[in-house]
Design an enzyme around this catalytic site. Structure first.
Site, PDB file in Angstrom:
ATOM      1  N   ASN A   9       0.868  -1.179   0.000  1.00 20.23           N
ATOM      2  CA  ASN A   9       0.000   0.000   0.000  1.00 20.23           C
ATOM      3  C   ASN A   9       0.903   1.227   0.000  1.00 20.23           C
ATOM      4  O   ASN A   9       1.477   1.570   1.036  1.00 20.23           O
ATOM      5  CB  ASN A   9      -0.900  -0.026   1.248  1.00 20.23           C
ATOM      6  CG  ASN A   9      -1.713   1.248   1.391  1.00 20.23           C
ATOM      7  OD1 ASN A   9      -1.758   2.086   0.480  1.00 20.23           O
ATOM      8  ND2 ASN A   9      -2.360   1.400   2.531  1.00 20.23           N
ATOM      9  N   LYS A  11       0.116   4.215  -0.232  1.00 20.08           N
ATOM     10  CA  LYS A  11      -0.549   5.398   0.332  1.00 20.08           C
ATOM     11  C   LYS A  11      -0.335   6.587  -0.622  1.00 20.08           C
ATOM     12  O   LYS A  11      -0.184   6.364  -1.822  1.00 20.08           O
ATOM     13  CB  LYS A  11      -0.048   5.662   1.755  1.00 20.08           C
ATOM     14  CG  LYS A  11      -0.143   4.394   2.622  1.00 20.08           C
ATOM     15  CD  LYS A  11       0.020   4.620   4.078  1.00 20.08           C
ATOM     16  CE  LYS A  11      -0.091   3.284   4.814  1.00 20.08           C
ATOM     17  NZ  LYS A  11      -0.014   3.424   6.256  1.00 20.08           N
ATOM     18  N   HIS A  96      -9.416   1.021   5.065  1.00 18.02           N
ATOM     19  CA  HIS A  96      -8.133   1.245   5.745  1.00 18.02           C
ATOM     20  C   HIS A  96      -8.360   2.177   6.934  1.00 18.02           C
ATOM     21  O   HIS A  96      -9.201   3.077   6.881  1.00 18.02           O
ATOM     22  CB  HIS A  96      -7.121   1.848   4.765  1.00 18.02           C
ATOM     23  CG  HIS A  96      -5.738   1.866   5.305  1.00 18.02           C
ATOM     24  ND1 HIS A  96      -5.296   2.821   6.193  1.00 18.02           N
ATOM     25  CD2 HIS A  96      -4.694   1.008   5.124  1.00 18.02           C
ATOM     26  CE1 HIS A  96      -4.046   2.556   6.523  1.00 18.02           C
ATOM     27  NE2 HIS A  96      -3.659   1.468   5.890  1.00 18.02           N
ATOM     28  N   GLU A  98      -6.798   4.634   7.976  1.00 13.81           N
ATOM     29  CA  GLU A  98      -6.656   6.064   7.665  1.00 13.81           C
ATOM     30  C   GLU A  98      -7.942   6.605   7.068  1.00 13.81           C
ATOM     31  O   GLU A  98      -8.344   7.743   7.324  1.00 13.81           O
ATOM     32  CB  GLU A  98      -5.453   6.277   6.738  1.00 13.81           C
ATOM     33  CG  GLU A  98      -4.141   6.086   7.497  1.00 13.81           C
ATOM     34  CD  GLU A  98      -2.977   5.593   6.680  1.00 13.81           C
ATOM     35  OE1 GLU A  98      -3.020   5.673   5.431  1.00 13.81           O
ATOM     36  OE2 GLU A  98      -2.004   5.104   7.299  1.00 13.81           O
ATOM     37  N   GLU A 168      -4.807  -4.752  10.791  1.00 12.91           N
ATOM     38  CA  GLU A 168      -3.838  -3.672  10.934  1.00 12.91           C
ATOM     39  C   GLU A 168      -4.117  -2.917  12.230  1.00 12.91           C
ATOM     40  O   GLU A 168      -4.942  -1.989  12.246  1.00 12.91           O
ATOM     41  CB  GLU A 168      -3.943  -2.704   9.751  1.00 12.91           C
ATOM     42  CG  GLU A 168      -3.618  -3.334   8.421  1.00 12.91           C
ATOM     43  CD  GLU A 168      -3.059  -2.315   7.426  1.00 12.91           C
ATOM     44  OE1 GLU A 168      -2.023  -2.622   6.831  1.00 12.91           O
ATOM     45  OE2 GLU A 168      -3.636  -1.233   7.270  1.00 12.91           O
ATOM     46  N   GLY A 174       2.852   2.650  10.723  1.00 14.22           N
ATOM     47  CA  GLY A 174       3.770   3.773  10.541  1.00 14.22           C
ATOM     48  C   GLY A 174       4.469   4.208  11.810  1.00 14.22           C
ATOM     49  O   GLY A 174       5.088   5.276  11.851  1.00 14.22           O
ATOM     50  N   SER A 213       3.965  -1.722  10.334  1.00 14.07           N
ATOM     51  CA  SER A 213       5.423  -1.713  10.526  1.00 14.07           C
ATOM     52  C   SER A 213       6.073  -3.060  10.218  1.00 14.07           C
ATOM     53  O   SER A 213       7.008  -3.473  10.911  1.00 14.07           O
ATOM     54  CB  SER A 213       5.774  -1.239  11.947  1.00 14.07           C
ATOM     55  OG  SER A 213       5.301   0.080  12.150  1.00 14.07           O
TER      56      SER A 213
HETATM   57  P1  13P Z   1       3.311   0.646   7.611  1.00 14.78           P
HETATM   58  O1  13P Z   1       3.856  -0.635   7.046  1.00 14.78           O
HETATM   59  O2  13P Z   1       4.010   1.875   7.079  1.00 14.78           O
HETATM   60  O3  13P Z   1       3.226   0.606   9.103  1.00 14.78           O
HETATM   61  O4  13P Z   1       1.801   0.778   7.070  1.00 14.78           O
HETATM   62  C1  13P Z   1       0.923  -0.274   7.236  1.00 14.78           C
HETATM   63  C2  13P Z   1      -0.310   0.022   6.474  1.00 14.78           C
HETATM   64  O5  13P Z   1      -1.101   0.868   6.855  1.00 14.78           O
HETATM   65  C3  13P Z   1      -0.537  -0.718   5.233  1.00 14.78           C
HETATM   66  O6  13P Z   1      -1.839  -0.536   4.769  1.00 14.78           O
END
Ligand code: 13P
Length: 251
Positions: A9, A11, A96, A98, A168, A174, A213
């Protein structure tokens, strides 16, 4: 036996050049021969660049990061599942954290997006997960269970047939703070168990990815857990060497 999967992803990162280079580097690094199913999810404007770069390489699939619930029409700024499929996507990330936190997507909206994805012939990658406050209040199973139940109640357990769930934990995204294999496995087993209450076959066939992560140095330990079928990778999917190492750890 479930084939492992690793999905990247990206983003809201990258550019035309970045996309071109990353796709070339992944192919040059042997991503096509990875035993895991590999999916990349660039931002919408770069799907065409990624698709051209993959040049019909069926071993690496494309996914969108989001979709609208409508098929077409006066929905300025939105992108439909049909458009994603038209650009070569086979997958789409839905719900997601976010999007839930920053764009107000509640469980009902997310269920409607799962419906729209399936209607467009896309495989939804449904994201679920708890915040740190919810984990500390011992509400992880209540939160994740409600996120799953909303889809089951709206669409039936069939909506999960052949699809993907990504666990997640919000506190691990992140942050550099990863769930331990044991913590993640416990929630993955809970997810599979929740689905198996409704349909054992759907539950045992579904891929459940871990995200939060994941890096080359922790991927193998996570993927060794029996209910962790791969990963949904954010930051590390932007670096070809790291993403390839994670793909190889899965397969
Ligand atoms: P990270 O791997 O940067 O923690 O992000 C995970 C994520 O949100 C994947 O959709």
């Amino acid at each position: 036996m479930r084939q492992p999967m690793v999905a990247g992803n990206w983003k809201m990162n990258g550019s035309r050049d970045f996309t071109h280079t990353l796709v070339s580097d992944l192919l040059a690094g042997g991503v096509s021969s990875c035993a895991a199913k590999v999916v990349i999810c660039p931002p919408f404007p770069y799907l065409g660049v990624a698709s051209d770069g993959l040049d019909g390489n069926g071993e690496v699939a494309l996914g969108g990061q989001n979709l609208d619930v409508h098929e077409s029409g006066a929905y300025t700024g939105e992108v439909s599942g049909a458009m994603l499929a038209d650009m070569g996507c086979e997958y789409v990330i839905v719900g997601h954290s976010e999007r839930r936190a920053l764009y107000g997507e509640d469980n009902a909206r997310v269920a409607d997006k799962v419906r729209a994805a399936r209607a467009a012939g896309l495989v939804p990658i449904l994201c679920v997960g708890e915040t740190l406050a919810e984990r500390e209040a011992d509400r992880t199973e209540a939160v994740v269970g409600a996120q799953l139940d909303a889809v089951i109640e709206a669409l039936g357990v069939e909506a999960f047939d052949g699809t993907v769930v990504a666990y997640e934990p919000v506190w691990a995204i992140g942050t550099g703070r990863t769930a331990s294999g044991e913590q993640a496995q416990a929630v993955h087993a809970f997810i599979r168990g929740r689905l198996s209450r409704h349909d054992g076959e759907v539950a045992s066939a579904i891929r459940i990815l871990y995200g939060g992560s994941v890096k080359p140095d922790n991927a193998a330990a996570l993927f060794a857990e029996p209910d962790i079928d791969g990963g949904l990778i954010g930051g590390a999917s932007l670096k070809a060497a790291d993403f390839l190492a994670i793909c190889n750890a899965a397969g």
